[in-house]
Scaffold this motif. Structure first.
Motif, PDB file in Angstrom:
ATOM      1  N   SER A  33      82.985  33.200  85.601  1.00 26.81           N
ATOM      2  CA  SER A  33      82.686  31.782  85.846  1.00 26.81           C
ATOM      3  C   SER A  33      82.483  31.066  84.511  1.00 26.81           C
ATOM      4  O   SER A  33      82.071  31.674  83.519  1.00 26.81           O
ATOM      5  CB  SER A  33      81.446  31.634  86.725  1.00 26.81           C
ATOM      6  OG  SER A  33      80.275  31.731  85.959  1.00 26.81           O
ATOM      7  N   GLN A  34      82.766  29.758  84.501  1.00 27.05           N
ATOM      8  CA  GLN A  34      82.583  28.972  83.286  1.00 27.05           C
ATOM      9  C   GLN A  34      81.129  29.021  82.817  1.00 27.05           C
ATOM     10  O   GLN A  34      80.839  29.178  81.632  1.00 27.05           O
ATOM     11  CB  GLN A  34      82.996  27.511  83.525  1.00 27.05           C
ATOM     12  CG  GLN A  34      84.486  27.337  83.745  1.00 27.05           C
ATOM     13  CD  GLN A  34      84.917  25.873  83.628  1.00 27.05           C
ATOM     14  OE1 GLN A  34      84.317  25.085  82.915  1.00 27.05           O
ATOM     15  NE2 GLN A  34      85.977  25.524  84.330  1.00 27.05           N
ATOM     16  N   LEU A  35      80.203  28.921  83.800  1.00 28.62           N
ATOM     17  CA  LEU A  35      78.785  28.938  83.458  1.00 28.62           C
ATOM     18  C   LEU A  35      78.394  30.256  82.796  1.00 28.62           C
ATOM     19  O   LEU A  35      77.683  30.281  81.790  1.00 28.62           O
ATOM     20  CB  LEU A  35      77.954  28.707  84.724  1.00 28.62           C
ATOM     21  CG  LEU A  35      76.449  28.582  84.509  1.00 28.62           C
ATOM     22  CD1 LEU A  35      76.124  27.337  83.705  1.00 28.62           C
ATOM     23  CD2 LEU A  35      75.714  28.566  85.839  1.00 28.62           C
ATOM     24  N   ALA A  36      78.888  31.390  83.381  1.00 26.90           N
ATOM     25  CA  ALA A  36      78.533  32.705  82.839  1.00 26.90           C
ATOM     26  C   ALA A  36      79.072  32.866  81.426  1.00 26.90           C
ATOM     27  O   ALA A  36      78.371  33.351  80.527  1.00 26.90           O
ATOM     28  CB  ALA A  36      79.069  33.811  83.744  1.00 26.90           C
ATOM     29  N   LEU A  37      80.308  32.432  81.186  1.00 19.47           N
ATOM     30  CA  LEU A  37      80.885  32.578  79.847  1.00 19.47           C
ATOM     31  C   LEU A  37      80.117  31.729  78.826  1.00 19.47           C
ATOM     32  O   LEU A  37      79.796  32.180  77.727  1.00 19.47           O
ATOM     33  CB  LEU A  37      82.371  32.191  79.860  1.00 19.47           C
ATOM     34  CG  LEU A  37      83.086  32.305  78.514  1.00 19.47           C
ATOM     35  CD1 LEU A  37      83.020  33.729  77.964  1.00 19.47           C
ATOM     36  CD2 LEU A  37      84.550  31.862  78.626  1.00 19.47           C
ATOM     37  N   LYS A  38      79.799  30.502  79.234  1.00 19.20           N
ATOM     38  CA  LYS A  38      79.036  29.611  78.341  1.00 19.20           C
ATOM     39  C   LYS A  38      77.672  30.225  78.000  1.00 19.20           C
ATOM     40  O   LYS A  38      77.238  30.207  76.849  1.00 19.20           O
ATOM     41  CB  LYS A  38      78.861  28.257  79.048  1.00 19.20           C
ATOM     42  CG  LYS A  38      78.456  27.102  78.164  1.00 19.20           C
ATOM     43  CD  LYS A  38      78.343  25.843  79.015  1.00 19.20           C
ATOM     44  CE  LYS A  38      77.629  24.743  78.265  1.00 19.20           C
ATOM     45  NZ  LYS A  38      78.518  23.977  77.395  1.00 19.20           N
ATOM     46  N   ASP A  39      77.003  30.784  79.023  1.00 18.33           N
ATOM     47  CA  ASP A  39      75.709  31.438  78.793  1.00 18.33           C
ATOM     48  C   ASP A  39      75.842  32.624  77.841  1.00 18.33           C
ATOM     49  O   ASP A  39      75.049  32.785  76.916  1.00 18.33           O
ATOM     50  CB  ASP A  39      75.117  31.922  80.123  1.00 18.33           C
ATOM     51  CG  ASP A  39      74.381  30.813  80.858  1.00 18.33           C
ATOM     52  OD1 ASP A  39      74.107  29.771  80.223  1.00 18.33           O
ATOM     53  OD2 ASP A  39      74.096  30.986  82.056  1.00 18.33           O
ATOM     54  N   LEU A  40      76.862  33.458  78.077  1.00 15.40           N
ATOM     55  CA  LEU A  40      77.041  34.656  77.246  1.00 15.40           C
ATOM     56  C   LEU A  40      77.252  34.278  75.782  1.00 15.40           C
ATOM     57  O   LEU A  40      76.737  34.945  74.885  1.00 15.40           O
ATOM     58  CB  LEU A  40      78.242  35.476  77.743  1.00 15.40           C
ATOM     59  CG  LEU A  40      78.031  36.228  79.056  1.00 15.40           C
ATOM     60  CD1 LEU A  40      79.362  36.771  79.567  1.00 15.40           C
ATOM     61  CD2 LEU A  40      77.033  37.372  78.872  1.00 15.40           C
ATOM     62  N   ILE A  41      77.996  33.228  75.557  1.00 18.70           N
ATOM     63  CA  ILE A  41      78.228  32.784  74.175  1.00 18.70           C
ATOM     64  C   ILE A  41      76.908  32.334  73.549  1.00 18.70           C
ATOM     65  O   ILE A  41      76.525  32.764  72.468  1.00 18.70           O
ATOM     66  CB  ILE A  41      79.284  31.657  74.134  1.00 18.70           C
ATOM     67  CG1 ILE A  41      80.651  32.174  74.619  1.00 18.70           C
ATOM     68  CG2 ILE A  41      79.399  31.078  72.721  1.00 18.70           C
ATOM     69  CD1 ILE A  41      81.695  31.086  74.856  1.00 18.70           C
ATOM     70  N   ARG A  42      76.188  31.465  74.284  1.00 21.82           N
ATOM     71  CA  ARG A  42      74.907  30.949  73.768  1.00 21.82           C
ATOM     72  C   ARG A  42      73.907  32.075  73.487  1.00 21.82           C
ATOM     73  O   ARG A  42      73.144  32.025  72.515  1.00 21.82           O
ATOM     74  CB  ARG A  42      74.310  29.987  74.812  1.00 21.82           C
ATOM     75  CG  ARG A  42      72.973  29.382  74.466  1.00 21.82           C
ATOM     76  CD  ARG A  42      72.520  28.390  75.547  1.00 21.82           C
ATOM     77  NE  ARG A  42      72.409  28.987  76.876  1.00 21.82           N
ATOM     78  CZ  ARG A  42      71.314  29.605  77.342  1.00 21.82           C
ATOM     79  NH1 ARG A  42      70.236  29.691  76.602  1.00 21.82           N
ATOM     80  NH2 ARG A  42      71.287  30.134  78.553  1.00 21.82           N
TER      81      ARG A  42
END
Lengths: 370, 370
Positions: A130-139
């Motif tokens: 999911s877009q949210l999961a990828l964004k979180d993982l990066i952060r």
């Protein structure tokens, strides 16, 4: 070329692809956005050679064609347009005429033929997240990448996929950040070292939530992310990543459970006295049901006590407060567990099922503390 | 000295008086806030010699005394405190101990006796104005003060009071800003040139509305503003202010009425091409019911037409867009009137009863345009 788009669509396209334009002021083709209306759809592309972004923009194509426009100027002009339909017309002289009601702009374009389009990526199986999961993982991992000048591999984030597990790691010589999550599908083992810079730009344009997917494809030299109407291609960092599993120990002599917010605020306060090159460590004194944090510096002193649950042996250990606070900032748990071995060995902040592991090296108090 | 205050009260006091602390990093008595609990109330003071601010802070005085504390460090520490009662204690060594629950800070203070207190101002009759009106007047004129290095008098704002009229003027050699308002009371004529820097800091701490008054007192060398529990003393600029009445003409050859928002947005767009030292004038072409704005620069060209009501003769005139936009930014009227004489004479933006007059000098198109 002649196209008609809304201001909003132009702004949307320019904002997305601009993330791949290098922060460089000399006018050149690298600083440009390619506006491509040669086919049935309008595509905007920017590409600095390492990172390329392409997205589609809604609008009417009156005359087919392509033109490269300086990204900064194009973005500035589009931002200042009134909120009505915009006509963009380019003649054989590459002059870009932008019309909007009674307003006319003319800016110089560059021949679109000299623009380097995105590399062709042969798509193997898509990894879906999911877009949210990828964004979180990066952060949650990007803050502990290293400087690319010192060590190229450290400047990337390592993605490792096996079955339905994705492991994301970063390290900089003082600390390691690891996040583990489960994917919806199963995959054969694959891995990639993606430049931190590329992931940072991608996270800015991942605006979707938990329901919106990103498909990504790892090849030998590139990773391709596809989401919404956007493609992002990043060159990978060559080489083998560090074996972080070997760096993580399961043994500990002291374990504490502490309220994350209390610890965060306490360390944040202590940083008042460790600013401006005055790198004083914070001293953490763990004893029974209390953690005492002490910092002494020419600027001033601070001590504070926080209640904890402790098991194992009492301990006095020194840290660079920034390394602890960076990790605490990206952990959402109310209470966290921290594992210590001795004052010279790293500590680990991790949850029970190891969905996150943050390793931080201590500072030797004998040599630097007084 | 020992006092107990809430975090909020400390923050309030520090924020207000810090406006008089020079932006200077070397630790010295000038960079300090004086905490004075020698009497019945707690007073905070900062004073850089030209501008001094004093305010009262609610709290309990356990032991009387005074101490000077570095403003930046005091502000940083107070901001990071938990939101509970704070005890501040100072011993004979001038070490400031700040206690808050299980948290202890120690920072170095300086002997309060070496702090320069505010000058004594003999109060004549108070001029009364609402906080909101004073804040507005500062905002509406401060942008056109000059640089103090070039001309000391231009770096101030002129206040002129006569009967129930207050006239506020500023000028920088390219433009003049004038605001006229009516006061509630009548006064004998008086005037002062107040440094723009001081008024800028005052406007930041004027948080009250139209119902909250400021009393101010003009003496030979100082102006004292009193509001809430705060006193602000500013040294005045010596000398006679320019006779702005003589610079303002009532004659005109061309008058236009134009929608302020349309003109503002149009000039704002044109500034895309007059950035970065590339000081291209905007060319304003007034003819019948249309104002055409044209800018040509190496970066690009723009033209836009706006409908106007015009009386008098057609005109082509050039301007530095910044000077026009600064004036438009602080005018609240939906439609504005602009008066022109000829392409080499200033234009005036003013309303009918002259509650505001903004004079802007044109740029000679023959010498600088093309």
């Amino acid at each position: 070329m002649k196209i008609i788009c809304s201001k909003d669509q132009l702004m949307y396209g320019v904002n997305i692809v601009s993330k791949a334009v290098p922060a460089n002021t000399t006018m050149s083709i690298l600083n440009c956005i390619l506006v491509d209306a040669s086919g049935d759809i309008i595509k905007f592309t920017a590409n600095d050679g390492d990172l390329g972004i392409e997205t589609t923009v809604e609008g009417n194509i009156v005359d087919h064609g392509i033109i490269a426009i300086d990204a900064k100027m194009f973005s500035d002009v589009v931002r200042k347009l009134p909120d009505i339909d915009v006509e963009i017309e380019v003649g054989s002289d590459n002059i870009v005429k932008i019309k909007c009601g009674k307003l006319n702009f003319e800016i110089n374009g560059e021949n679109g033929e000299s623009f380097t389009v995105l590399p062709y990526i042969e798509k193997n199986e898509a990894v879906i997240i999911s877009q949210l999961a990828l964004k979180d993982l990066i952060r949650q991992t990007i803050f502990s990448i290293g400087n690319s000048d010192t060590n190229k591999i450290m400047s990337g984030i390592h993605l490792f996929i096996n079955n339905n597990k994705l492991k994301v790691s970063s390290l900089d010589g003082h600390r390691i950040s690891i996040r583990n999550i489960e994917l919806k599908n199963n995959y054969l083992p694959m891995e990639a070292i993606v430049p931190g810079k590329a992931l940072n730009e991608i996270s800015k344009i991942l605006t979707g939530g938990a329901e919106d997917d990103v498909n990504f494809y790892i090849t030998k030299n590139f990773v391709l992310f596809e989401f919404n109407n956007t493609k992002v291609v990043s060159r990978l960092i060559e080489g083998n990543y560090f074996d972080v599993n070997k760096m993580i120990s399961q043994d500990y002599e002291t374990k504490i459970v502490i309220n994350k917010k209390s610890l965060y605020e306490c360390i944040d306060r202590s940083m008042l006295f460790s600013k401006e090159g005055n790198k004083k460590p914070i001293v953490v004194n763990i004893n029974e049901d209390m953690l005492e944090l002490v910092v002494k510096s020419p600027l001033g002193n601070m001590d504070e006590e926080i209640e904890i649950e402790m098991s194992g042996r009492p301990l006095v250990i020194g840290f660079n407060p920034k390394f602890l606070i960076d990790a605490l900032k990206v952990i959402d748990d109310e209470n966290i567990s921290i594992y210590f071995v001795n004052p010279k060995a790293p500590c680990y902040i991790k949850d029970e099922n190891e969905s996150y592991i943050y390793l931080v090296l201590p500072i030797n108090l004998n040599s630097s503390y007084n």
